[in-house]
Design a protein around this motif. Structure first.
Motif, PDB file in Angstrom:
ATOM      1  N   VAL A  62      45.539  24.192 -22.966  1.00  0.00           N
ATOM      2  CA  VAL A  62      45.763  25.563 -22.487  1.00  0.00           C
ATOM      3  C   VAL A  62      44.707  26.476 -23.108  1.00  0.00           C
ATOM      4  O   VAL A  62      44.430  26.382 -24.306  1.00  0.00           O
ATOM      5  CB  VAL A  62      47.174  26.059 -22.916  1.00  0.00           C
ATOM      6  N   ASP A  63      44.110  27.342 -22.284  1.00  0.00           N
ATOM      7  CA  ASP A  63      43.209  28.367 -22.818  1.00  0.00           C
ATOM      8  C   ASP A  63      44.095  29.478 -23.377  1.00  0.00           C
ATOM      9  O   ASP A  63      44.569  30.347 -22.648  1.00  0.00           O
ATOM     10  CB  ASP A  63      42.302  28.903 -21.704  1.00  0.00           C
ATOM     11  N   SER A  64      44.337  29.450 -24.703  1.00  0.00           N
ATOM     12  CA  SER A  64      45.288  30.401 -25.307  1.00  0.00           C
ATOM     13  C   SER A  64      44.750  31.832 -25.293  1.00  0.00           C
ATOM     14  O   SER A  64      45.512  32.779 -25.476  1.00  0.00           O
ATOM     15  CB  SER A  64      45.625  29.970 -26.737  1.00  0.00           C
ATOM     16  N   SER A  65      43.431  31.987 -25.051  1.00  0.00           N
ATOM     17  CA  SER A  65      42.864  33.343 -25.049  1.00  0.00           C
ATOM     18  C   SER A  65      42.978  34.002 -23.672  1.00  0.00           C
ATOM     19  O   SER A  65      42.709  35.184 -23.519  1.00  0.00           O
ATOM     20  CB  SER A  65      41.390  33.289 -25.463  1.00  0.00           C
ATOM     21  N   HIS A  66      43.396  33.236 -22.655  1.00  0.00           N
ATOM     22  CA  HIS A  66      43.467  33.788 -21.299  1.00  0.00           C
ATOM     23  C   HIS A  66      44.722  34.639 -21.156  1.00  0.00           C
ATOM     24  O   HIS A  66      45.825  34.203 -21.506  1.00  0.00           O
ATOM     25  CB  HIS A  66      43.480  32.653 -20.263  1.00  0.00           C
ATOM     26  N   PRO A  67      44.587  35.852 -20.600  1.00  0.00           N
ATOM     27  CA  PRO A  67      45.774  36.726 -20.470  1.00  0.00           C
ATOM     28  C   PRO A  67      46.883  36.136 -19.598  1.00  0.00           C
ATOM     29  O   PRO A  67      48.050  36.475 -19.758  1.00  0.00           O
ATOM     30  CB  PRO A  67      45.208  38.012 -19.835  1.00  0.00           C
ATOM     31  N   ASP A  68      46.512  35.223 -18.694  1.00  0.00           N
ATOM     32  CA  ASP A  68      47.518  34.617 -17.802  1.00  0.00           C
ATOM     33  C   ASP A  68      47.888  33.194 -18.217  1.00  0.00           C
ATOM     34  O   ASP A  68      48.275  32.377 -17.388  1.00  0.00           O
ATOM     35  CB  ASP A  68      47.006  34.595 -16.347  1.00  0.00           C
ATOM     36  N   ASN A  69      47.753  32.890 -19.526  1.00  0.00           N
ATOM     37  CA  ASN A  69      47.976  31.498 -19.947  1.00  0.00           C
ATOM     38  C   ASN A  69      49.394  31.012 -19.651  1.00  0.00           C
ATOM     39  O   ASN A  69      49.606  29.838 -19.401  1.00  0.00           O
ATOM     40  CB  ASN A  69      47.584  31.287 -21.413  1.00  0.00           C
ATOM     41  N   GLU A  70      50.388  31.914 -19.649  1.00  0.00           N
ATOM     42  CA  GLU A  70      51.766  31.491 -19.348  1.00  0.00           C
ATOM     43  C   GLU A  70      51.873  31.022 -17.894  1.00  0.00           C
ATOM     44  O   GLU A  70      52.493  30.005 -17.601  1.00  0.00           O
ATOM     45  CB  GLU A  70      52.756  32.635 -19.621  1.00  0.00           C
ATOM     46  N   GLN A  71      51.264  31.793 -17.010  1.00  0.00           N
ATOM     47  CA  GLN A  71      51.231  31.444 -15.580  1.00  0.00           C
ATOM     48  C   GLN A  71      50.525  30.094 -15.390  1.00  0.00           C
ATOM     49  O   GLN A  71      50.963  29.240 -14.625  1.00  0.00           O
ATOM     50  CB  GLN A  71      50.455  32.547 -14.831  1.00  0.00           C
ATOM     51  N   HIS A  72      49.415  29.904 -16.121  1.00  0.00           N
ATOM     52  CA  HIS A  72      48.642  28.653 -16.037  1.00  0.00           C
ATOM     53  C   HIS A  72      49.504  27.463 -16.469  1.00  0.00           C
ATOM     54  O   HIS A  72      49.487  26.413 -15.822  1.00  0.00           O
ATOM     55  CB  HIS A  72      47.389  28.737 -16.919  1.00  0.00           C
ATOM     56  N   ILE A  75      41.132  34.444 -30.101  1.00  0.00           N
ATOM     57  CA  ILE A  75      42.390  35.211 -30.139  1.00  0.00           C
ATOM     58  C   ILE A  75      42.385  36.169 -31.319  1.00  0.00           C
ATOM     59  O   ILE A  75      42.085  35.776 -32.450  1.00  0.00           O
ATOM     60  CB  ILE A  75      43.607  34.270 -30.274  1.00  0.00           C
ATOM     61  N   ASN A  76      42.749  37.432 -31.047  1.00  0.00           N
ATOM     62  CA  ASN A  76      42.836  38.425 -32.124  1.00  0.00           C
ATOM     63  C   ASN A  76      44.292  38.684 -32.514  1.00  0.00           C
ATOM     64  O   ASN A  76      44.597  38.916 -33.668  1.00  0.00           O
ATOM     65  CB  ASN A  76      42.173  39.746 -31.684  1.00  0.00           C
ATOM     66  N   ASP A  77      45.173  38.648 -31.527  1.00  0.00           N
ATOM     67  CA  ASP A  77      46.593  38.945 -31.797  1.00  0.00           C
ATOM     68  C   ASP A  77      47.333  37.680 -32.209  1.00  0.00           C
ATOM     69  O   ASP A  77      46.833  36.577 -32.085  1.00  0.00           O
ATOM     70  CB  ASP A  77      47.263  39.533 -30.541  1.00  0.00           C
ATOM     71  N   GLU A  78      48.583  37.891 -32.636  1.00  0.00           N
ATOM     72  CA  GLU A  78      49.430  36.756 -32.993  1.00  0.00           C
ATOM     73  C   GLU A  78      49.776  35.990 -31.703  1.00  0.00           C
ATOM     74  O   GLU A  78      50.064  36.594 -30.672  1.00  0.00           O
ATOM     75  CB  GLU A  78      50.717  37.252 -33.658  1.00  0.00           C
ATOM     76  N   PHE A  79      49.715  34.673 -31.768  1.00  0.00           N
ATOM     77  CA  PHE A  79      49.984  33.862 -30.572  1.00  0.00           C
ATOM     78  C   PHE A  79      51.272  33.064 -30.771  1.00  0.00           C
ATOM     79  O   PHE A  79      51.442  32.400 -31.784  1.00  0.00           O
ATOM     80  CB  PHE A  79      48.816  32.909 -30.307  1.00  0.00           C
ATOM     81  N   ILE A  80      52.167  33.156 -29.794  1.00  0.00           N
ATOM     82  CA  ILE A  80      53.426  32.400 -29.879  1.00  0.00           C
ATOM     83  C   ILE A  80      53.388  31.269 -28.846  1.00  0.00           C
ATOM     84  O   ILE A  80      53.314  31.531 -27.636  1.00  0.00           O
ATOM     85  CB  ILE A  80      54.652  33.305 -29.625  1.00  0.00           C
ATOM     86  N   PRO A  81      53.405  30.003 -29.299  1.00  0.00           N
ATOM     87  CA  PRO A  81      53.372  28.872 -28.361  1.00  0.00           C
ATOM     88  C   PRO A  81      54.600  28.887 -27.446  1.00  0.00           C
ATOM     89  O   PRO A  81      55.712  29.153 -27.902  1.00  0.00           O
ATOM     90  CB  PRO A  81      53.385  27.639 -29.261  1.00  0.00           C
ATOM     91  N   LEU A  82      54.360  28.591 -26.184  1.00  0.00           N
ATOM     92  CA  LEU A  82      55.442  28.578 -25.193  1.00  0.00           C
ATOM     93  C   LEU A  82      56.160  27.225 -25.197  1.00  0.00           C
ATOM     94  O   LEU A  82      57.329  27.137 -24.860  1.00  0.00           O
ATOM     95  CB  LEU A  82      54.834  28.862 -23.808  1.00  0.00           C
ATOM     96  N   HIS A  83      55.422  26.164 -25.573  1.00  0.00           N
ATOM     97  CA  HIS A  83      55.998  24.811 -25.513  1.00  0.00           C
ATOM     98  C   HIS A  83      55.793  24.076 -26.831  1.00  0.00           C
ATOM     99  O   HIS A  83      54.810  24.295 -27.527  1.00  0.00           O
ATOM    100  CB  HIS A  83      55.354  24.014 -24.366  1.00  0.00           C
ATOM    101  N   GLN A  84      56.731  23.175 -27.110  1.00  0.00           N
ATOM    102  CA  GLN A  84      56.650  22.334 -28.319  1.00  0.00           C
ATOM    103  C   GLN A  84      56.818  20.875 -27.896  1.00  0.00           C
ATOM    104  O   GLN A  84      57.486  20.621 -26.908  1.00  0.00           O
ATOM    105  CB  GLN A  84      57.742  22.719 -29.320  1.00  0.00           C
TER     106      GLN A  84
END
Length: 413
Positions: free
Chosen positions: A282-292, A320-329
């Motif tokens: 996943v490109d975690s820096s992409h604003p639409d990464n959840e949609q992807h 990434i500059n902000d805190e990132f929360i993974p959607l999947h584990q």
């Protein structure tokens, strides 16, 4: 050839979320860039339903026509698939070539297919797309010339005889059947040899090829463009414990992938459904990464691959500059460009695998060197020491539930 100037047109329906609509437009602009064009304007309209004859409202068409003349536009691309009638009517009204999102994607695939199979699959998808749209396309076809949307079968004079196209489709299907048969035999041989297979999947441009190249020391195409990889590549690599795997890089997934293309590339994507484990990049820096992520998981489900264990690899952490929360584990955050992160990743792969595998501990006699070698390469071996008292090798590690070496484990436990 000079860069073609493009206007993108899109209809937003009431049931479409704003984020999804915006991301699909941004994606279309990226696709146009990948195809070698430049989007100079985007014109959208909110409508309750698609206009049956023109796709977009007639009032809006005047506005688009003015923009085309003002910016000297070469090509109009619609964000949704057009019927033959809509395409013809728009083309006549604008006096320009008009293609839709599906044609654009097919065009990029045609430009990027390298193998014989890839080229056949693209041609099949293009012909299947073209067939229902042939009637009354005389003017459209004569306007084709060259440019975006004309690669593949369009490189030669497009044949408008439906019978000829149907015969060609049948011929390609026959030839692809042979290729699929050969691929199946290759897969069966791999399965017979008990080689563990990991498929790298992800949204297009997530960094799959970069990761594949860094892990395998390979040189498949790496570009900041959509669909950099089209034909699947497979390489053998060794994990830290000595466990050997086959790693496969696959074509990037995308929203609104043309149905003809999903059908034509099913055999390519079957590499995924045959895998033992999936790395979802996943490109975690992409604003639409959840949609992807949702798009990829939906396609995996359609391929019957949703039960295969997955490790989600959140790539491009350096952006990434902000805190990132993974959607999947389970998941891991990396930059595919950092050697340290790649080391962490291969360690994490083993960590996730042993959650699904069974622990074993056995003794092997001195003359069983071949067996020891197999345990080293076909299981995750954590302990291998010589027991002087018993004059045996004491080994322990983790093994897949149905691996042939399980027989030896049971016998020697």
């Amino acid at each position: 050839m000079a860069e073609e100037k493009i206007i993108v047109i899109a209809v937003k329906k009431p049931d479409e979320q704003d984020e999804y609509f915006t991301s699909s437009l941004e994606e279309l602009i990226s696709l146009a860039d990948t195809a070698g064009g430049k989007v100079v304007a985007t014109i959208t309209q909110n409508r309750n339903r698609i206009h049956p004859a023109f796709y977009i409202g007639e009032g809006k068409m005047e506005e688009i026509k003015e923009k085309i003349d003002e910016l000297d536009v070469d090509l109009v691309i619609s964000n949704d698939e057009l019927s033959a009638g809509q395409s013809r009517n728009l083309s006549d009204f604008f006096d320009r070539r008009v293609i839709d999102r599906s044609q654009l994607i097919l065009d990029i695939f045609a430009a990027r297919a390298k193998t014989k199979e890839g080229k056949l699959q693209v041609e099949l998808a293009q012909l299947q797309y073209l067939l229902p749209r042939l009637r009354g396309q005389g003017v459209q076809l004569s306007r084709l010339g060259a440019g975006i949307g004309t690669r593949g079968p369009g490189e030669t004079k497009l044949e408008t005889d439906q019978r000829h196209i149907r015969n060609r489709i049948d011929d390609i299907k026959r030839r692809l059947k042979q290729v699929v048969k050969q691929r199946d035999q290759y897969r069966k041989r791999r399965k017979h040899n008990e080689v563990f297979q990991i498929a790298i999947v992800g949204y297009t441009n997530a960094g799959k090829s970069t990761l594949f190249n860094r892990l395998t020391g390979s040189d498949s195409l790496e570009e900041n463009k959509l669909f950099a990889t089209l034909d699947p590549l497979t390489r053998k690599i060794q994990l830290p414990s000595g466990f050997q795997i086959l790693l496969t890089d696959t074509v990037g997934f995308i929203q609104k992938l043309p149905t003809t293309l999903i059908a034509a590339f099913r055999s390519t994507l079957e590499e995924v459904s045959e895998a033992d484990f999936i790395l979802h990049v996943v490109d975690s820096s992409h604003p639409d990464n959840e949609q992807h992520q949702d798009t990829v998981l939906k396609l995996l489900d359609e391929l019957g691959s949703s039960s295969i264990p997955v490790l989600t690899v959140y790539n491009k952490k350096d952006r990434i500059n902000d805190e990132f929360i993974p959607l999947h584990q389970p998941s891991i955050m990396i930059s595919a460009l950092e050697y340290e992160d790649l080391t962490k990743l291969v360690g994490k792969i083993e960590e996730v695998l042993i959650l699904h595998w069974e622990r074993y501990q056995i003794h092997l006699d001195l003359h069983e060197g071949d067996l020891l070698n197999r345990f080293e390469h076909e299981t995750i071996l954590y302990e291998n020491e010589f027991d002087e008292e018993r004059e045996t090798f004491k080994i322990s590690g983790y093994i897949r539930q149905y691996h042939p070496l399980q027989g030896i484990v049971k016998e020697k436990s």
